[in-house]
Design a protein around this motif. Structure first.
Motif, short mmCIF file in Angstrom:
data_model
loop_
_atom_site.label_atom_id
_atom_site.label_comp_id
_atom_site.label_asym_id
_atom_site.label_seq_id
_atom_site.Cartn_x
_atom_site.Cartn_y
_atom_site.Cartn_z
N ASN A 70 14.27 0.15 -5.23
CA ASN A 70 13.61 0.59 -6.51
C ASN A 70 12.21 0.74 -6.16
N GLU A 71 11.86 -0.11 -4.91
CA GLU A 71 10.15 0.23 -5.05
C GLU A 71 9.97 1.56 -4.08
N LEU A 72 9.45 2.62 -4.15
CA LEU A 72 9.10 4.23 -3.92
C LEU A 72 7.96 4.24 -2.40
N ASP A 77 5.55 9.73 -0.96
CA ASP A 77 4.58 9.92 -0.63
C ASP A 77 3.11 9.06 -2.15
N VAL A 78 4.09 8.21 -2.39
CA VAL A 78 3.26 8.07 -3.69
C VAL A 78 2.51 7.68 -3.61
N VAL A 79 2.29 6.75 -2.43
CA VAL A 79 0.98 6.03 -2.31
C VAL A 79 -0.46 7.10 -2.23
N ALA A 80 -0.40 7.93 -1.43
CA ALA A 80 -1.14 9.51 -1.99
C ALA A 80 -1.59 9.33 -3.24
N ARG A 81 -0.98 9.17 -3.94
CA ARG A 81 -0.66 9.93 -5.71
C ARG A 81 -1.85 9.42 -6.33
N PRO A 82 -2.88 9.27 -6.41
CA PRO A 82 -4.26 8.90 -6.68
C PRO A 82 -4.01 8.85 -8.71
N GLU A 83 -2.79 9.36 -9.30
CA GLU A 83 -2.68 9.36 -10.40
C GLU A 83 -1.95 8.36 -10.94
N LEU A 84 -1.26 7.80 -9.66
CA LEU A 84 -0.20 7.29 -10.08
C LEU A 84 -0.55 5.16 -9.04
N ALA A 85 -1.90 5.14 -9.25
CA ALA A 85 -2.48 4.34 -8.36
C ALA A 85 -2.72 3.00 -9.30
N HIS A 86 -3.00 3.41 -10.25
CA HIS A 86 -2.19 1.63 -11.30
C HIS A 86 -1.03 1.49 -12.07
N ARG A 87 -0.46 2.42 -11.26
CA ARG A 87 1.47 1.97 -11.32
C ARG A 87 1.27 1.23 -10.02
N ARG A 88 0.98 0.62 -9.51
CA ARG A 88 1.43 0.05 -8.19
C ARG A 88 1.48 -1.50 -8.91
N THR A 89 2.15 -2.67 -8.60
CA THR A 89 2.33 -3.97 -9.04
C THR A 89 3.08 -4.58 -7.77
N THR A 90 3.42 -6.13 -8.34
CA THR A 90 4.42 -7.02 -7.11
C THR A 90 5.15 -6.89 -8.55
N LYS A 91 6.49 -7.86 -7.91
CA LYS A 91 7.39 -8.19 -8.74
C LYS A 91 8.68 -8.82 -8.33
N VAL A 92 10.06 -9.67 -8.45
CA VAL A 92 10.15 -10.23 -7.68
C VAL A 92 11.85 -9.83 -7.57
N ASP A 94 15.56 -9.29 -6.50
CA ASP A 94 16.48 -9.72 -6.02
C ASP A 94 16.44 -11.46 -5.11
N GLY A 95 14.97 -11.74 -5.89
CA GLY A 95 14.46 -13.26 -5.25
C GLY A 95 13.21 -12.99 -4.43
N GLU A 96 12.75 -11.85 -3.72
CA GLU A 96 11.98 -10.86 -2.96
C GLU A 96 10.94 -10.22 -4.37
N THR A 97 9.67 -10.90 -2.73
CA THR A 97 8.13 -10.62 -4.04
C THR A 97 7.91 -9.63 -3.03
N VAL A 98 8.28 -8.17 -3.99
CA VAL A 98 8.02 -6.74 -3.66
C VAL A 98 6.87 -5.92 -4.22
N THR A 99 5.88 -5.48 -3.47
CA THR A 99 4.37 -5.05 -4.39
C THR A 99 4.57 -3.17 -3.89
#
Length: 334
Positions: A70-72, A77-92, A94-99
């Motif tokens: 689910n991490e894209l 190219d979501v990293v290069a999309r400034p309009e979606l920059a505020h959607r970057r977050t950190t979640k757990v 399947d037991g793993e911390t993912v940003t």
């Protein structure tokens, strides 16, 4: 067709074992194209793959996407999309911390603005030539492509669908089995002869699906998962086959070379469970030491010889990033 096909009472194990080992294109022909793109699937079918494999994750509005996780950020190219920059977050998950940026936080309309890219540019620089050419496909789009290509090629092409992070998505109110079953019904595929197989590492979701669909179910197993008699007996109650890490069939020695086969294939076949192995990749980086050619990790080794070892061990299917190479081995062994 050589992919897993079940009879009308598959959970009663009237399923037949594949006569000819199947070659399944992992995330499409992902050794040659960015994974989980329509071009990767189309390329695999053109090469002759018996089936394609794709992973499924949902959007915020419940549409299933073909993505490995689910991490894209790794495959778009979501990293290069400034309009979606505020959607970057950190979640757990399947037991793993993912940003990063997560499918369940974006609507389908927002995902449509993204383009795909190669996950492993260092090992597969040629694939980067295709970066940015396609968007992220939905399950509906992939099923439509397979139907079209099956007619065009004059042969049925199977589809293996892996349900990812199912407990996590249950927890955030986006269970993947509901939209999945709806899609199968929409495309007329919710029956035992459809060529569709459902897979998951999560036995809970497979048990949940068993009374609700007649398509074959496959329990995925990783290194360290139990494969003793009790575990296989339990799997037999709800599944029609196993999709196992390659080293559960052919382990490696301390030196990294191929060891003798385990009992897993034989024990599974006694319970009428097919066995597919994942994931065979041609690059030296992924191969046992005795099948590498040259010192370059990105160089192609002897995938054909490695695949032949699995055929000799009796597996029913090879899930691979390089379907053309595996197909040659299967043809030569026939």
């Amino acid at each position: 067709m050589s992919v897993l096909t079940a009879g009308p009472t598959s959970r009663s194990h009237t399923a037949r074992l594949a006569v000819t080992p199947a070659v399944v294109a992992h995330r499409g022909a992902s050794g040659y194209r960015p994974e989980h793109t329509l071009d990767a699937y189309r390329t695999a079918i053109r090469m002759g793959a018996d089936a394609i494999e794709l992973d499924l994750v949902p959007t915020a509005d419940g549409v299933l996407l073909a993505r490995h996780e689910n991490e894209l950020g790794l495959t778009t190219d979501v990293v290069a999309r400034p309009e979606l920059a505020h959607r970057r977050t950190t979640k757990v998950v399947d037991g793993e911390t993912v940003t990063g940026w997560f499918s369940e936080d974006l609507t389908l309309a927002e995902v449509r603005t993204l383009t795909t890219r190669e996950r492993r540019p260092g090992l597969r620089p040629g694939n980067t030539l295709h970066d940015g050419r396609e968007g992220v496909p939905t399950l509906d789009e992939v099923l439509a492509l397979v139907a079209t290509e099956s007619v065009r090629r004059g042969r049925a092409v199977g589809v293996l669908l892996e349900l990812k992070s199912t407990a996590y998505f249950d927890g955030v109110g986006l269970p993947v089995d509901e939209p999945l079953l709806a899609a199968l019904r929409r495309h007329g595929l919710d029956h035992a002869r459809s060529g569709v197989t459902l897979m998951s590492f999560d036995a809970v979701v497979l048990r949940r699906l068993a009374p609700r669909t007649r398509v074959p179910l496959v329990q995925l197993l990783d290194v360290g998962d139990p494969v003793d008699a009790a575990a296989l007996d339990a799997i037999e109650e709800y599944a029609d086959g196993l999709g196992v890490h390659q080293e559960l069939v052919l382990p490696r020695t301390a030196e990294g070379t191929l060891d003798a086969p385990t009992r897993l294939v034989r024990d599974a076949h006694r319970r009428w469970l097919d066995v597919h192995v994942w994931t065979l990749r041609a690059e030296n980086h992924y191969l046992p030491a005795d099948f590498r050619i040259g010192p370059d990790p990105a160089g192609l080794g002897d995938l054909g010889g490695y695949a032949r070892a699995f055929l000799d061990a009796g597996v029913d299917g090879l899930i691979t990033d390089h379907p053309d190479l595996a197909l040659r081995t299967v043809a030569a062994a026939a």
